[in-house]
Every structure is written in C-alpha cells, then in structure tokens.
Design a protein around this motif. Structure first.
Motif, short mmCIF file in Angstrom:
data_model
loop_
_atom_site.label_atom_id
_atom_site.label_comp_id
_atom_site.label_asym_id
_atom_site.label_seq_id
_atom_site.Cartn_x
_atom_site.Cartn_y
_atom_site.Cartn_z
N GLY A 194 2.32 6.13 -7.17
CA GLY A 194 1.17 6.91 -7.38
C GLY A 194 1.44 8.36 -7.40
N LEU A 195 2.33 8.87 -6.20
CA LEU A 195 2.77 10.19 -6.40
C LEU A 195 3.83 10.67 -7.55
N LEU A 196 4.66 9.55 -7.79
CA LEU A 196 5.49 9.80 -8.73
C LEU A 196 5.03 9.87 -10.17
N LEU A 197 3.90 9.02 -10.25
CA LEU A 197 3.12 9.13 -11.65
C LEU A 197 2.40 10.18 -11.62
N TRP A 198 1.83 10.90 -10.74
CA TRP A 198 1.06 11.88 -10.59
C TRP A 198 2.17 13.20 -11.14
N GLN A 199 3.20 13.18 -10.66
CA GLN A 199 4.25 14.26 -11.16
C GLN A 199 4.46 14.20 -12.65
N CYS A 242 0.91 -1.31 0.09
CA CYS A 242 -0.11 -0.09 0.09
C CYS A 242 0.83 1.26 -0.09
N VAL A 243 1.78 1.43 0.95
CA VAL A 243 2.73 2.60 0.92
C VAL A 243 3.51 2.63 -0.31
N TRP A 244 3.89 1.40 -0.93
CA TRP A 244 4.72 1.41 -2.14
C TRP A 244 3.89 1.85 -3.41
N SER A 245 2.58 1.57 -3.57
CA SER A 245 1.87 1.77 -4.44
C SER A 245 1.44 3.47 -4.45
N ALA A 246 1.30 3.97 -3.35
CA ALA A 246 0.93 5.33 -2.83
C ALA A 246 2.16 6.01 -3.58
N TYR A 247 3.45 5.57 -2.96
CA TYR A 247 4.58 6.36 -3.28
C TYR A 247 4.64 6.41 -5.00
#
Length: 185
Positions: free
Chosen positions: A112-117, A105-110
């Motif tokens: 996801g933030l990189l993909l958002w950037q 979950c933490v890895w996926s959220a991290y």
C-alpha cells in the motif's frame, strides 16, 4: 434439546463466526491467486522455451519471474491449507493462520505504501500532461485508467490491513481457541 447452547462435551456451540467467513474468503482468494500464478508461470515458461540461445539477459529475467510465480504459488498453497485447517477447526491451523494473517497484513501495508508513492507519481505525471496543451487525449485516458487501478488497489489494501489484524486478534481470543480441537491420535 440443548437450551443452554452447550453440547455434551462441555463446549459451547459457536454459531456463526465471522472469522470462519474470513477464512473461507482467504481460501477462495488464495485459490484464485494460485490459478493466476500457474497461468502466468505457464506463459513465462512458453516464452522461455522460445528464446534464442544467446539471450542470457532475457532468460535471466524470465527465470526470475518464474521463481516469483512459483514462490507465490507455494505461499498460496500454504494459505489454502491453513484456511482449510481453520475451517475444520484443527488446533494446529489456528496459530499458523494467525501468523499468516499478520504477515499478509504487513505485506499489504508495505504494498500500500508503494502504491501511495505510485499515486503521487501519477498525479505529477497527470499535472505535467495537463499543462502541455499539445498532449493527446489517449495518454491522458490511459493515465486516468491507471490512476483508477492504483486507487482501487489502495482501497483494497486499506480494507485488508484492519481486517487481517482483526482476524489475527480473533484467532487469539480464548472463546475462539476453545472451538478448535487437537488432532486425534
């Protein structure tokens, strides 16, 4: 006939459990990912074998890729074992899969933030290409495809984070905990 749903051991029958379906899905995804990491590692190894002797920079980069592939493969195998243990309702597997679900979950959220950037960068690049009247349509099409890929990745991560949190929470519930059995001597 058991009308109350209790078996002879005093435990209640579990019936259908969504957490088990999710464990199966994670097992299948980990197996698919493991196969992909093996294929990629084989390709990297093949390229590594054909490198000329003096190309240390490329060799170091390929060794780094190979190390990541092997690390991901080991993680996939650990996930497969934990999922299989949960599917078989082994007591040792419940806390292991719970921790793995939280880490994922933490890895996926991290990620996801990189993909958002990356999504923001792609939008800026698309705006710059659209403003340029002489830009060809081929880079714009490739940029559109890349945008779709990033958007799908963001969507999958937006789904994965709450689902993985739910799985970790569910595996901690007393009703689910009672469904697991300790290893026999």
């Amino acid at each position: 006939m058991l009308i109350s749903g209790a078996d002879l051991g005093g435990r209640t029958k579990s019936g259908f459990a969504w957490w088990r379906m999710l464990a199966w899905l994670l097992l299948l995804l980990a197996a698919y990912g493991g196969v992909q990491y093996i294929k990629h590692a084989q390709q990297v190894w093949g390229v590594l074998q054909t490198l000329p002797a003096g190309d240390e920079q490329s060799g170091a980069a390929l060794h780094g890729m190979l190390a990541w592939d092997l690390g991901y493969l080991v993680a996939a195998l650990v996930l497969i074992v934990a999922c299989a243990g949960c599917i078989l309702r082994q007591a040792w597997a419940r806390p292991v899969l719970r921790v793995i679900a939280l880490v994922l979950c933490v890895w996926s959220a991290y990620r996801g933030l990189l993909l958002w950037q990356q999504w923001g960068t792609l939008n800026e690049a698309g705006s710059a290409l659209s403003a340029n009247a002489q830009a060809s349509s081929i880079p714009n099409m490739q940029l559109g495809d890349l945008r779709r890929i990033v958007l799908v990745g963001l969507g999958l991560r937006a789904i994965a984070v709450p689902v993985l949190l739910w799985l970790a929470w569910q595996l901690g519930q007393p009703a689910v905990r009672l469904q697991f059995r300790a290893r026999r001597g």
